[in-house]
Design a protein around this motif. Sequence first.
Motif, short mmCIF file in Angstrom:
data_model
loop_
_atom_site.label_atom_id
_atom_site.label_comp_id
_atom_site.label_asym_id
_atom_site.label_seq_id
_atom_site.Cartn_x
_atom_site.Cartn_y
_atom_site.Cartn_z
N ALA A 129 0.86 -1.18 0.00
CA ALA A 129 0.00 0.00 0.00
C ALA A 129 0.90 1.23 0.00
O ALA A 129 1.60 1.49 0.98
CB ALA A 129 -0.93 0.00 1.21
N VAL A 130 0.89 1.96 -1.10
CA VAL A 130 1.84 3.06 -1.28
C VAL A 130 1.21 4.44 -1.09
O VAL A 130 1.93 5.44 -1.06
CB VAL A 130 2.49 2.98 -2.68
N ALA A 131 -0.09 4.51 -0.97
CA ALA A 131 -0.76 5.79 -0.77
C ALA A 131 -2.07 5.56 -0.03
O ALA A 131 -2.64 4.47 -0.08
CB ALA A 131 -1.02 6.49 -2.10
N MET A 132 -2.55 6.60 0.65
CA MET A 132 -3.80 6.51 1.38
C MET A 132 -4.54 7.84 1.27
O MET A 132 -3.91 8.91 1.26
CB MET A 132 -3.54 6.20 2.86
N GLU A 133 -5.85 7.78 1.19
CA GLU A 133 -6.65 8.99 1.23
C GLU A 133 -7.88 8.75 2.09
O GLU A 133 -8.36 7.62 2.22
CB GLU A 133 -7.07 9.45 -0.16
N THR A 134 -8.35 9.82 2.74
CA THR A 134 -9.55 9.72 3.56
C THR A 134 -10.75 10.14 2.73
O THR A 134 -10.68 11.08 1.94
CB THR A 134 -9.44 10.61 4.80
N ARG A 135 -11.84 9.43 2.91
CA ARG A 135 -13.07 9.72 2.20
C ARG A 135 -14.20 9.87 3.23
O ARG A 135 -14.47 8.94 3.98
CB ARG A 135 -13.40 8.61 1.20
N GLY A 141 -9.55 -11.73 -1.64
CA GLY A 141 -9.24 -13.12 -1.35
C GLY A 141 -8.36 -13.20 -0.11
O GLY A 141 -8.67 -12.66 0.93
N GLU A 142 -7.23 -13.89 -0.25
CA GLU A 142 -6.24 -13.96 0.83
C GLU A 142 -5.00 -13.16 0.48
O GLU A 142 -3.90 -13.46 0.95
CB GLU A 142 -5.88 -15.42 1.11
N LEU A 143 -5.17 -12.15 -0.36
CA LEU A 143 -4.04 -11.34 -0.80
C LEU A 143 -3.99 -10.03 -0.01
O LEU A 143 -4.92 -9.22 -0.06
CB LEU A 143 -4.17 -11.03 -2.31
N TRP A 144 -2.90 -9.85 0.71
CA TRP A 144 -2.72 -8.68 1.57
C TRP A 144 -1.71 -7.72 0.97
O TRP A 144 -0.85 -8.13 0.18
CB TRP A 144 -2.23 -9.10 2.95
N ALA A 145 -1.83 -6.47 1.36
CA ALA A 145 -0.83 -5.45 1.01
C ALA A 145 -0.16 -4.98 2.28
O ALA A 145 -0.85 -4.63 3.25
CB ALA A 145 -1.48 -4.27 0.29
N ARG A 146 1.15 -4.97 2.29
CA ARG A 146 1.85 -4.38 3.42
C ARG A 146 1.79 -2.86 3.29
O ARG A 146 2.04 -2.32 2.21
CB ARG A 146 3.30 -4.84 3.47
N VAL A 147 1.42 -2.19 4.36
CA VAL A 147 1.32 -0.74 4.34
C VAL A 147 2.73 -0.15 4.46
O VAL A 147 3.46 -0.47 5.40
CB VAL A 147 0.43 -0.23 5.49
N SER A 148 3.13 0.66 3.49
CA SER A 148 4.47 1.23 3.49
C SER A 148 4.67 2.12 4.71
O SER A 148 3.71 2.62 5.31
CB SER A 148 4.71 2.03 2.20
N ARG A 149 5.91 2.34 5.08
CA ARG A 149 6.21 3.10 6.28
C ARG A 149 5.65 4.53 6.23
O ARG A 149 5.03 4.98 7.20
CB ARG A 149 7.73 3.11 6.52
N PRO A 150 5.81 5.28 5.12
CA PRO A 150 5.23 6.62 5.10
C PRO A 150 3.71 6.62 5.26
O PRO A 150 3.16 7.48 5.95
CB PRO A 150 5.64 7.16 3.72
N VAL A 151 3.04 5.65 4.66
CA VAL A 151 1.59 5.56 4.80
C VAL A 151 1.22 5.18 6.23
O VAL A 151 0.23 5.67 6.79
CB VAL A 151 1.00 4.56 3.79
N ASP A 176 1.09 8.18 8.35
CA ASP A 176 -0.16 8.91 8.15
C ASP A 176 -1.31 8.22 8.88
O ASP A 176 -2.20 8.88 9.42
CB ASP A 176 -0.49 9.00 6.66
N LEU A 177 -1.27 6.90 8.90
CA LEU A 177 -2.31 6.13 9.57
C LEU A 177 -2.29 6.39 11.08
O LEU A 177 -3.33 6.57 11.71
CB LEU A 177 -2.10 4.65 9.27
N VAL A 178 -1.09 6.43 11.65
CA VAL A 178 -0.95 6.67 13.08
C VAL A 178 -1.47 8.06 13.44
O VAL A 178 -2.08 8.25 14.51
CB VAL A 178 0.52 6.50 13.51
N GLU A 179 -1.27 9.03 12.56
CA GLU A 179 -1.76 10.38 12.82
C GLU A 179 -3.28 10.42 12.96
O GLU A 179 -3.84 11.30 13.62
CB GLU A 179 -1.32 11.32 11.69
N LEU A 180 -3.96 9.46 12.36
CA LEU A 180 -5.41 9.40 12.42
C LEU A 180 -5.91 8.53 13.57
O LEU A 180 -7.11 8.35 13.74
CB LEU A 180 -5.98 8.85 11.10
N GLY A 181 -4.98 7.99 14.35
CA GLY A 181 -5.34 7.05 15.40
C GLY A 181 -6.05 7.70 16.58
O GLY A 181 -6.03 8.92 16.77
N GLU A 182 -6.69 6.86 17.37
CA GLU A 182 -7.44 7.30 18.55
C GLU A 182 -7.49 6.15 19.55
O GLU A 182 -7.22 5.00 19.21
CB GLU A 182 -8.85 7.72 18.15
#
Length: 210
Positions: free
Chosen positions: A103-109, A153-163, A166-172
């Motif tokens: 996972a190389v990018a993330m956006e909030t919707r 299916g059973e196919l996962w994406a590893r979330v890249s470190r920069p993403v 960003d994910l941690v910044e949205l944590g609670e």
Amino acid sequence: MWSMTQGERPSSPAPALDSLTAGVQAAAGKGPPPVHLWNPAYCGEIDMRIAADGTWFYMGTPIGRPALVKLFASVLRKDPERFVLVTPVERVGIRVDDAPFVAVAMETRGEGAGRALAFRTNVDDWVIADSSHPLRFEREATGGLRPYVLVRGELWARVSRPVFYDLVELGEERDVAGVAMFGVASAGTFFPMAEAAELAAQLAAGEDAP
């Protein structure tokens, strides 16, 4: 060039890359190929590997054509025994070092309780983290976390470190079964990362957050 899992015998010689490419192109149509419906004979293992950073290799050489990587990724499937590339007429095993995608990018919707987190993979697939496409966080030997999102299916994406940052910044923090957990919410589902007290102790000790 080819190797077989011990105890298995191919029904025919494993296909060369050009033959496999032609078969995948013939199977490809509009929309995702229905690989979950195809069950051709297993033809052995092809010398293809997906590295932890998402790079695809064939016979030790990176596949430099993004369009070809996307084509192969469209027919990738996780069988109980192995990862395979599958068409209606053949099925070959490949090696995957970690997760097949990154996972190389993330956006909030959306906003508030209706907010959803959408992730773009290195092969330009988009997936929204929800109850059907969960986030998971594995503990590394160093104590950090390794995040993943389920693509299909059973196919996962590893979330890249920069993403991940960003994910941690949205944590609670939320209460989960009586325990204060730090995590992130998307599409109405909360995904715990770690105990809030553990993270607080790491920060107090000057260690990096997950």
